[in-house]
Design a protein around this motif. Structure first.
Motif, PDB file in Angstrom:
ATOM      1  N   THR A 421       0.835  -1.204   0.000  1.00  0.00           N
ATOM      2  CA  THR A 421       0.000   0.000   0.000  1.00  0.00           C
ATOM      3  C   THR A 421       0.868   1.251   0.000  1.00  0.00           C
ATOM      4  N   ILE A 422       1.905   1.262   0.814  1.00  0.00           N
ATOM      5  CA  ILE A 422       2.806   2.416   0.838  1.00  0.00           C
ATOM      6  C   ILE A 422       3.436   2.619  -0.533  1.00  0.00           C
ATOM      7  N   GLU A 423       3.860   1.525  -1.170  1.00  0.00           N
ATOM      8  CA  GLU A 423       4.464   1.637  -2.499  1.00  0.00           C
ATOM      9  C   GLU A 423       3.521   2.315  -3.486  1.00  0.00           C
ATOM     10  N   VAL A 424       2.300   1.832  -3.564  1.00  0.00           N
ATOM     11  CA  VAL A 424       1.389   2.351  -4.581  1.00  0.00           C
ATOM     12  C   VAL A 424       0.954   3.782  -4.256  1.00  0.00           C
ATOM     13  N   LEU A 425       0.766   4.096  -2.974  1.00  0.00           N
ATOM     14  CA  LEU A 425       0.372   5.458  -2.605  1.00  0.00           C
ATOM     15  C   LEU A 425       1.493   6.456  -2.888  1.00  0.00           C
ATOM     16  N   MET A 426       2.733   6.033  -2.666  1.00  0.00           N
ATOM     17  CA  MET A 426       3.856   6.938  -2.925  1.00  0.00           C
ATOM     18  C   MET A 426       4.044   7.197  -4.420  1.00  0.00           C
ATOM     19  N   GLN A 427       3.903   6.158  -5.230  1.00  0.00           N
ATOM     20  CA  GLN A 427       4.136   6.333  -6.664  1.00  0.00           C
ATOM     21  C   GLN A 427       2.948   6.930  -7.399  1.00  0.00           C
ATOM     22  N   ALA A 428       1.769   6.929  -6.769  1.00  0.00           N
ATOM     23  CA  ALA A 428       0.573   7.482  -7.416  1.00  0.00           C
ATOM     24  C   ALA A 428       0.258   8.897  -6.944  1.00  0.00           C
ATOM     25  N   ARG A 429       1.155   9.523  -6.212  1.00  0.00           N
ATOM     26  CA  ARG A 429       0.910  10.890  -5.746  1.00  0.00           C
ATOM     27  C   ARG A 429       0.782  11.856  -6.926  1.00  0.00           C
ATOM     28  N   PRO A 430      -0.102  12.837  -6.824  1.00  0.00           N
ATOM     29  CA  PRO A 430      -0.232  13.819  -7.912  1.00  0.00           C
ATOM     30  C   PRO A 430       1.089  14.493  -8.281  1.00  0.00           C
ATOM     31  N   LYS A 431       1.948  14.774  -7.274  1.00  0.00           N
ATOM     32  CA  LYS A 431       3.246  15.400  -7.557  1.00  0.00           C
ATOM     33  C   LYS A 431       4.098  14.519  -8.474  1.00  0.00           C
ATOM     34  N   VAL A 432       4.094  13.235  -8.179  1.00  0.00           N
ATOM     35  CA  VAL A 432       4.898  12.302  -8.973  1.00  0.00           C
ATOM     36  C   VAL A 432       4.344  12.202 -10.387  1.00  0.00           C
ATOM     37  N   LEU A 433       3.021  12.102 -10.513  1.00  0.00           N
ATOM     38  CA  LEU A 433       2.400  12.005 -11.833  1.00  0.00           C
ATOM     39  C   LEU A 433       2.659  13.267 -12.650  1.00  0.00           C
ATOM     40  N   ALA A 434       2.641  14.407 -11.995  1.00  0.00           N
ATOM     41  CA  ALA A 434       2.896  15.666 -12.702  1.00  0.00           C
ATOM     42  C   ALA A 434       4.331  15.719 -13.216  1.00  0.00           C
ATOM     43  N   ARG A 435       5.280  15.286 -12.391  1.00  0.00           N
ATOM     44  CA  ARG A 435       6.679  15.268 -12.847  1.00  0.00           C
ATOM     45  C   ARG A 435       6.859  14.304 -14.005  1.00  0.00           C
ATOM     46  N   MET A 436       6.170  13.187 -13.933  1.00  0.00           N
ATOM     47  CA  MET A 436       6.296  12.179 -14.969  1.00  0.00           C
ATOM     48  C   MET A 436       5.747  12.681 -16.305  1.00  0.00           C
ATOM     49  N   LEU A 437       4.706  13.493 -16.258  1.00  0.00           N
ATOM     50  CA  LEU A 437       4.043  13.934 -17.483  1.00  0.00           C
ATOM     51  C   LEU A 437       4.538  15.276 -18.000  1.00  0.00           C
ATOM     52  N   PHE A 438       4.925  16.181 -17.087  1.00  0.00           N
ATOM     53  CA  PHE A 438       5.145  17.560 -17.518  1.00  0.00           C
ATOM     54  C   PHE A 438       6.535  18.124 -17.222  1.00  0.00           C
ATOM     55  N   HIS A 439       7.430  17.333 -16.681  1.00  0.00           N
ATOM     56  CA  HIS A 439       8.765  17.862 -16.396  1.00  0.00           C
ATOM     57  C   HIS A 439       9.417  18.333 -17.692  1.00  0.00           C
ATOM     58  N   HIS A 440      10.186  19.417 -17.617  1.00  0.00           N
ATOM     59  CA  HIS A 440      10.758  20.014 -18.825  1.00  0.00           C
ATOM     60  C   HIS A 440      11.853  19.166 -19.463  1.00  0.00           C
ATOM     61  N   ASP A 441      12.457  18.232 -18.693  1.00  0.00           N
ATOM     62  CA  ASP A 441      13.568  17.419 -19.184  1.00  0.00           C
ATOM     63  C   ASP A 441      13.028  16.088 -19.724  1.00  0.00           C
ATOM     64  N   ALA A 442      13.254  15.820 -20.997  1.00  0.00           N
ATOM     65  CA  ALA A 442      12.739  14.597 -21.621  1.00  0.00           C
ATOM     66  C   ALA A 442      13.344  13.342 -20.997  1.00  0.00           C
ATOM     67  N   ASP A 443      14.640  13.392 -20.633  1.00  0.00           N
ATOM     68  CA  ASP A 443      15.268  12.238 -19.991  1.00  0.00           C
ATOM     69  C   ASP A 443      14.641  11.957 -18.637  1.00  0.00           C
ATOM     70  N   TYR A 444      14.305  13.009 -17.931  1.00  0.00           N
ATOM     71  CA  TYR A 444      13.641  12.890 -16.635  1.00  0.00           C
ATOM     72  C   TYR A 444      12.275  12.230 -16.809  1.00  0.00           C
ATOM     73  N   ARG A 445      11.484  12.705 -17.764  1.00  0.00           N
ATOM     74  CA  ARG A 445      10.157  12.127 -17.998  1.00  0.00           C
ATOM     75  C   ARG A 445      10.263  10.660 -18.399  1.00  0.00           C
ATOM     76  N   HIS A 446      11.223  10.350 -19.267  1.00  0.00           N
ATOM     77  CA  HIS A 446      11.404   8.961 -19.699  1.00  0.00           C
ATOM     78  C   HIS A 446      11.731   8.063 -18.513  1.00  0.00           C
ATOM     79  N   ALA A 447      12.642   8.522 -17.649  1.00  0.00           N
ATOM     80  CA  ALA A 447      13.044   7.728 -16.493  1.00  0.00           C
ATOM     81  C   ALA A 447      11.882   7.495 -15.542  1.00  0.00           C
ATOM     82  N   MET A 448      11.056   8.503 -15.333  1.00  0.00           N
ATOM     83  CA  MET A 448       9.908   8.363 -14.453  1.00  0.00           C
ATOM     84  C   MET A 448       8.885   7.393 -15.041  1.00  0.00           C
ATOM     85  N   ARG A 449       8.641   7.492 -16.341  1.00  0.00           N
ATOM     86  CA  ARG A 449       7.674   6.590 -16.980  1.00  0.00           C
ATOM     87  C   ARG A 449       8.172   5.152 -16.967  1.00  0.00           C
TER      88      ARG A 449
END
Length: 511
Positions: A421-449
């Protein structure tokens, strides 16, 4: 003399990322010096497939092998597989000499030689120089007792020679990259990748670490030479990602800064990932821009616990405030922070798991990896948990991703529920999803995805596994009853003084 190096298949889900594998650095490091000494060396990487053990034995026969050397980075968890593989190899080739090396055999050499009749020789400690001396001894028929850093049978008894001298110059023995086809290896979502070490060892005293004592003392490679090698790997073989296997690559600010500057000067578009300590990130806050320019995309930070008393007891040598500051500094420089958090150092209550979750939320890492405390007999931590119950008999699952020790008052199913539960709640946080989708660095977004995709696969695999195949025991033996007394007196595997300064001592028999 024909030598075959074998990287056996591993059962842990973490090593079974679909279509992605990393080269077996330890075997390549042993293979390079052997090739340069004139031996015929081949490598079978059975992680691909993975290869059935019978097929590995068949390939060894076809290569007309005289000596097999087996090692795996997942040392303890791979051990049961190695034992079965050795049995099949000796069944097919009775006169084959089998040499077994790595962290687990370094410390369990006596019981391996006592219980595994098919293993002939154990290499203890780092293998480059020891393996080379051993192969010369085998080729010439010399007395094995003159080779330091090994264990073998003498008159039916398991005996060990004195520890091998620690390799001071890590550039003295080259990595045998020609033993593998680098086009086969990828990581990070299909990027061509290799594993390297800038350094070996760690000066800190974390009581649970199974690697620190194996390397005995922190040392590093020549920063400029390593930068040149990485640049060559990119230009010659198209390598895109470098995974550092170090416990602490940043241990020397001066040497690490020199490496970063040398790699920047090579002008190669590499991505670098690895592990370090939060204190080193805080120390290097004024040069983190060099980290980014050199290609560092992610660092793993061992957070371990929310409780300062627990951190003190496991001798982590860190503070919660420093951990949080390091995460913020990495984020400010566009570098992903992965926080590892360990469950089971103590017999936690439900309240402790809730506090752990709140603690991780406060830290706000980009990625999180939860692990179970896993005791190794040669570590100081082992002695502190001797009376706790063991819930997992299968050593293949002592991989930090399966619960091994009981938590009094909290059944294993509820520990597992908190964990997942801790794993899924931590990785599904809105902050994390926003970084994964909208971070300005393409390498960063790729790594998060990529991490989210792999993490989702592992998460469901582990849930189904717990429900239907490997549920822990309800009542098990104590760790002392199951595994035996501590081997902490063996923790430091190598002699710190130079080979020229050592005096020859007699063989050490099994007590």
């Amino acid at each position: 003399m024909n030598i075959t190096l074998i990287n056996p298949p591993h059962t842990a889900i973490g090593s079974r990322i679909p279509k992605e594998h990393l080269p077996p650095l330890g075997l390549l490091s042993v293979g390079g010096p052997l090739i340069d000494a004139g031996f015929t060396v081949r490598l079978i990487d059975a992680e691909f497939g993975p290869l059935p053990l019978t097929e590995i034995a068949r390939q060894v026969q076809l290569l007309e092998t005289k000596v097999v050397m087996i090692g795996h980075s997942g040392s303890s968890t791979a051990h049961p597989t190695v034992v079965e593989l050795c049995r099949l190899l000796k069944l097919a080739m009775p006169h084959l000499t089998i040499v077994y090396g790595g962290v687990h055999p370094t410390y369990h050499w006596d019981e391996i030689l006592r219980e595994c009749a098919h293993v002939d020789i154990v290499v203890r400690g780092e293998g480059e120089e020891t393996a080379l001396r051993l192969m010369h001894s085998l080729a010439s028929g010399a007395d094995l007792s003159l080779t330091n850093g090994i264990a073998f049978r003498k008159d039916g008894d398991a005996v060990a020679t004195p520890p091998a001298a620690m390799i001071r110059d890590l550039d003295a023995y080259r990595i045998g990259w020609e033993l593998v086809e680098l086009t086969r290896y990828s990581y990070w979502g299909g990027k061509r990748a290799v594993v390297v070490q800038f350094s070996r060892g760690c000066p800190y005293l974390c009581s649970y670490c199974g690697q620190r004592g194996f390397w005995t003392q922190w040392r590093h490679r020549d920063p400029v030479k390593l930068a040149r090698e990485l640049a060559w790997l990119h230009r010659k073989h198209g390598v895109e990602l470098i995974n550092f296997a170090d416990e602490l690559p940043t241990g020397s600010r001066k040497a690490w800064k020199e490496f970063l500057e040398a790699l920047i000067a090579e002008r190669v578009p590499l991505l670098l990932v690895g592990s370090t300590r939060a204190s080193d990130i805080v120390r290097d806050r004024d040069i983190l821009h060099l980290y980014k320019r050199a290609g560092v995309i992610r660092f793993l930070l061992g957070i371990e616990s929310y409780d300062d008393e627990t951190i003190r007891r496991i001798r982590k040598g860190a503070s919660t405030s420093e951990d949080q500051r390091a995460i913020r500094l990495l984020r400010a420089h566009g570098i992903i922070s992965m926080a590892t958090y360990v469950v089971g150092f103590n017999e936690e209550s439900d309240r402790d798991y809730w506090k752990s979750y709140r603690h991780l939320l406060h830290y706000d890492p980009d990625q999180v990896q939860l692990l179970y405390a896993t005791p190794h007999r040669w570590t100081p931590f082992y002695a502190t948990v001797l009376d706790r119950e063991v819930l997992q008999y299968d050593l293949r699952r002592w991989d930090y991703k399966h619960q091994v020790l009981s938590a009094r008052g909290v059944p294993s199913w509820r520990v597992f529920l908190w964990f997942k539960t801790i794993e899924v709640l931590m990785q599904a946080r809105p902050k994390v999803l926003a970084r994964m989708l909208f971070h300005h660095d393409a390498d960063y977004r790729h790594a998060m995805r990529w991490y989210t995709r792999i993490g989702r696969r592992v998460w469901f695999h582990e849930v189904l596994e717990f429900l239907f195949s490997v549920r822990p025991l309800r009542i098990g033996p104590t760790l002392r009853q199951f595994m035996g007394e501590t081997l902490v007196e063996r923790e430091y595997a190598l002699a710190k003084r130079r080979a020229s300064e050592r005096s020859r001592s007699t063989l050490t028999p099994v007590p």
